[in-house]
Design a protein around this motif. Structure first.
Motif, short mmCIF file in Angstrom:
data_model
loop_
_atom_site.label_atom_id
_atom_site.label_comp_id
_atom_site.label_asym_id
_atom_site.label_seq_id
_atom_site.Cartn_x
_atom_site.Cartn_y
_atom_site.Cartn_z
N SER A 120 -3.43 -10.25 -3.05
CA SER A 120 -2.66 -8.98 -3.51
C SER A 120 -3.11 -8.56 -4.67
CB SER A 120 -0.92 -8.99 -3.34
OG SER A 120 -0.62 -10.12 -4.29
N THR A 156 7.39 0.66 3.38
CA THR A 156 5.93 0.96 3.12
C THR A 156 5.79 2.24 2.39
OG1 THR A 156 5.45 -0.14 5.26
CG2 THR A 156 3.79 1.48 4.25
N ARG A 190 -3.43 -10.14 5.90
CA ARG A 190 -2.84 -9.47 4.61
C ARG A 190 -1.39 -9.30 4.40
NH1 ARG A 190 -7.03 -8.15 0.63
NH2 ARG A 190 -5.21 -7.33 -0.42
N GLN A 191 -1.33 -8.70 5.71
CA GLN A 191 0.32 -8.22 5.88
C GLN A 191 1.18 -9.50 5.61
OE1 GLN A 191 0.59 -6.17 9.37
NE2 GLN A 191 -0.36 -4.62 8.75
N ARG A 192 0.64 -10.87 6.32
CA ARG A 192 1.41 -11.97 6.41
C ARG A 192 1.34 -12.52 4.92
NH1 ARG A 192 3.96 -16.07 8.90
NH2 ARG A 192 3.70 -17.93 8.56
N ASN A 228 1.04 -10.79 1.97
CA ASN A 228 2.20 -9.94 1.33
C ASN A 228 3.67 -10.46 1.62
OD1 ASN A 228 -0.11 -8.67 0.03
ND2 ASN A 228 -0.06 -7.12 1.48
N ASP A 261 -6.05 -7.12 8.93
CA ASP A 261 -4.67 -6.65 8.40
C ASP A 261 -3.50 -7.64 8.38
OD1 ASP A 261 -5.70 -3.09 9.04
OD2 ASP A 261 -6.21 -4.45 7.52
N VAL A 294 3.21 -2.13 1.57
CA VAL A 294 4.73 -2.82 1.74
C VAL A 294 5.14 -3.08 0.51
CG1 VAL A 294 6.01 -4.49 2.79
CG2 VAL A 294 4.11 -3.44 4.13
#
Length: 719
Positions: A75, A364, A55-57, A59, A52, A369
């Protein structure tokens, strides 16, 4: 010697564009590796939390540099791409998608559309079957003589993956159908899912084994079904709800509801909440009840599906584009969140359209996000709707505003309202640019020649030389539904265009020859190598043959989408005919070629004029001709030979009494005919109802065969 501590990654806000580009490539490769290990190999090597974080970085970097996002970006993908280990399956009947309803009025409109199409009275409400919309993986099961012979995923709707060995391990899927009167060919469709309780239990076992924790039941079910080892699928607690069918050699029942009952008796699990509704009030009441029960159901749902009950009416209603007219999905309300609009960025598309994009403080929404949201056009920013009436209570959108954001259909972020009492005192109305931000040319709003009303979209007038338009046209050219060249996505087009390697479509097909003569080879570029370049050239070579409809769509002509491209391909048959006819149509509105173009059902004056304008430009014709020197455009498939009207052109006129005009056209097209809007010497039949006027007279003048409604029905039914 102690190991050096791992260097902390550079803060996203401090990354330069060059650094961001490299970082996104690194993250994409790492995420893809973990996706493959998780979805395909079932052997993840990092924790869910670590995944996760990646993926967050990714995004966050994409949100700051949206121009670096491509169709290959993490994404833009869900799960893992097909492994290639499954054979491809061509669906006998496509597994199409459903249109969406988001409001009660959308549902009312759906029912009214059905009534109008079927020519029902105002008080004659069609019975609707309503069922929960399962959030799982679509699956098709083919039975021959009652025996299961194949299981296939939906794939792209036309082609799926053969997962027969895996589906045989699911207890909800019978290997042999029950009952005596089972059709020789029976294709049952439904959704593979995982119960919430089973999902939690599976995650508990994963945690005890110090293995990856799954994100949600849907992804877990999808990944479990598509395992290369059927024993892994067998170990997962997968379920299956049957609710539809595809190819059937005979229909066991005359209605949707009775078909579901038959499917249940044949040995499948069907949803017990499925019900018949006699009116709109009952439909909406069911929706409210299901929405209330949503949290207590044992499985995930994301809405309710409505289907016209009578199968003969479903047949009459047919399809529009990729959606059935007889069904719709009523989605649950999107999750909303409040954030701040930091800026408005203008993006230029392939047709010169200037599209405003909201740059938001990260928030979010629905588990995702969001940092960007579409603002559609300048009227939307000014709070003016398509009908010219105020929207959002007339409150415009300004930089610095606090806004409410939702993901429409739980997918596309959009601003739905402005928190006016939080508007900064110095916030000024947004001034939409009148010049293209890419080339500085004038950007104008065209006026409809008939109504004089301005188009809602402002467009750059520099069609030929605007670099933004040229790049976007190239991206469209290589897109999935156009030439679909593997390894040549948005990112590569951006690079090659900037460096002057690919400035027009034909440059793609001469790239290998030019590279052979070049001093600096593609393989010497950063991020490339001999293998990747060889694969790219092979992918380009594989696309030197293309279907006519794809070719027409790839040209990027304004107003010509996939549907219109197919209509044009079917009408003209070969690329030579299409090219010659479009150039001839430019001779004027009275030219036979122009009249013929306008006679194609679905191709109105707006589309026709856009095509004519494209081919009236010598630069466009040269680009097409240069391209045709490098590729082979395959003729359109011929109409079905087993139909009495296959390949014929039919015109319907007058007040039809036996069927509606739309129904008649749908029948003609389903049987391989072309339903035209006007009569010409190429017309084969004119079907005339009471009150037929000028079209009937023209048919009699040209000697075209005229049929009554009864004669038409006898013809298409083979009587």
């Amino acid at each position: 010697m102690a190991a050096k501590p791992k260097k902390a990654p550079v803060d996203v806000e401090k990354l330069t564009k060059a650094q961001a580009k490299v970082e996104l490539m690194r993250l994409a490769l790492e995420i893809e590796e973990h996706n493959n290990r998780y979805y395909q190999d079932d052997a993840p090597k990092i924790s869910d939390a670590a995944y996760d974080a990646l993926r967050q970085r990714s995004n966050a970097v994409e949100a700051r540099f949206p121009e670096l996002v491509t169709k290959e970006s993490p994404s833009q993908k869900v799960g893992a791409a097909p492994s290639g280990r499954f054979a491809k399956v061509q669906h006998a009947i496509p597994m199409l998608s459903l249109g969406n309803a988001f409001t009660d009025q959308d549902v009312v409109d759906f029912v009214e559309r059905v009534q109008r199409f079927l020519k029902l009275g105002a008080d004659e409400i069609p019975t609707i079957v309503a069922e929960p919309k399962i959030d799982g993986l679509s699956l098709s099961l083919r039975y021959e003589n009652g025996e299961l012979v194949r299981g296939a995923t939906r794939g792209d709707g036309t082609t799926g993956e053969d997962v027969t060995a895996n589906v045989r391990t699911l207890s909800d899927i019978p290997h042999k159908l029950k009952g005596r009167n089972v059709p020789a060919v029976c294709e049952v469709r439904g959704e593979v899912y995982m119960l919430k309780s089973d999902f939690l239990a599976l995650n508990k076992r994963q945690a005890e084994a110090e293995d990856t924790i799954f994100a949600n039941p849907r992804n877990s079910a999808a990944g479990s079904l598509r395992q290369k080892d059927p024993s892994i699928t067998a170990s997962r607690p997968l379920k299956f709800f049957a609710y539809a069918w595809g190819e059937m050699s005979a229909m066991p029942a005359p209605t949707q509801f009775e078909m579901i009952e038959w499917i249940d008796k044949a040995g499948f699990v069907t949803n017990p909440l499925t019900t018949r509704c006699k009116n709109v009030e009952a439909i909406l009441k069911f929706y409210r009840e299901i929405e209330t029960k949503r949290a207590t159901l044992g499985y995930d749902i994301d809405g309710v599906v409505y289907k016209v009950d009578r199968l003969d009416w479903q047949q009459r209603l047919g399809f529009v584009s990729r959606n059935p007219r007889w069904a719709i999905a009523h989605k649950f309300a999107a999750e909303q969140a409040t954030t701040v609009l930091n800026d408005i960025e203008i993006q230029v598309g392939r047709t010169g359209a200037l599209t405003p994009v909201a740059k938001l403080a990260p928030v979010t929404v629905g588990g995702v996000v969001v940092q960007n949201a579409t603002l559609h056009n300048e009227d939307y920013i000014k709070a003016i709707g398509n009908d010219g009436q105020p929207i959002r209570d007339g409150v415009d959108i300004r930089i610095g505003d606090t806004v409410v954001v939702q993901r429409a259909g739980d997918v596309i972020p959009q601003i739905v309202s402005v928190v006016l009492d939080k508007r900064p005192r110095n916030a000024k109305p947004y001034e939409f640019p009148h010049r293209c931000p890419a080339c500085g040319s004038h950007a104008v709003r065209e006026a409809d020649p008939k109504t004089g009303r301005e188009d809602s979209v402002r467009r750059c007038t520099n069609t030929l030389a605007c670099p933004a338009q040229a790049k976007e046209r190239l991206k469209h050219f290589v897109a999935r539904n156009a030439f679909d060249i593997d390894g040549l996505g948005d990112k590569q087009i951006e690079e090659f265009f900037t460096d002057g390697l690919v400035m027009s479509p034909v440059d793609i097909f001469t790239l290998e020859k030019r590279d052979a003569r070049a001093t600096k080879k593609l393989a010497d570029r950063e991020g490339y190598g001999a293998t990747s370049v060889r694969n790219l050239f092979a992918a380009i070579e594989a696309r030197r043959k293309i279907a006519l409809a794809r070719f027409i769509f790839a040209l990027g002509i304004r107003h010509v989408g996939e549907g219109n491209a197919k209509l044009l391909a079917r009408h003209y048959g070969a690329v030579e005919n299409f090219r010659a006819a479009m150039i001839a149509a430019g001779e004027g509105p009275l030219a036979e070629a122009y009249l013929d173009l306008n006679s194609i059902e679905g191709i109105g004056a707006v589309v026709a004029n856009a095509i004519v304008e494209f081919f009236a430009e010598p630069h466009s014709v040269k680009a097409v001709d240069d391209l045709l020197d490098e590729i082979e455009v395959q003729p359109a498939e011929k109409a079905k030979a087993d139909s009495p009207i296959a390949g014929k052109t039919v015109v319907f006129t007058g007040s039809l009494e036996k069927f509606t005009r739309d129904e008649a056209k749908a029948t003609a097209e389903r049987l391989g005919a072309k339903a035209a809007g006007s009569v010409s010497k190429k017309t084969d039949y004119v079907v005339a109802g009471p009150g037929a006027g000028s079209k009937l007279a023209e048919a009699q003048k040209l000697g075209v065969q005229v049929l009554t409604e009864d004669e038409w029905l006898a013809l298409v039914n083979g009587l």
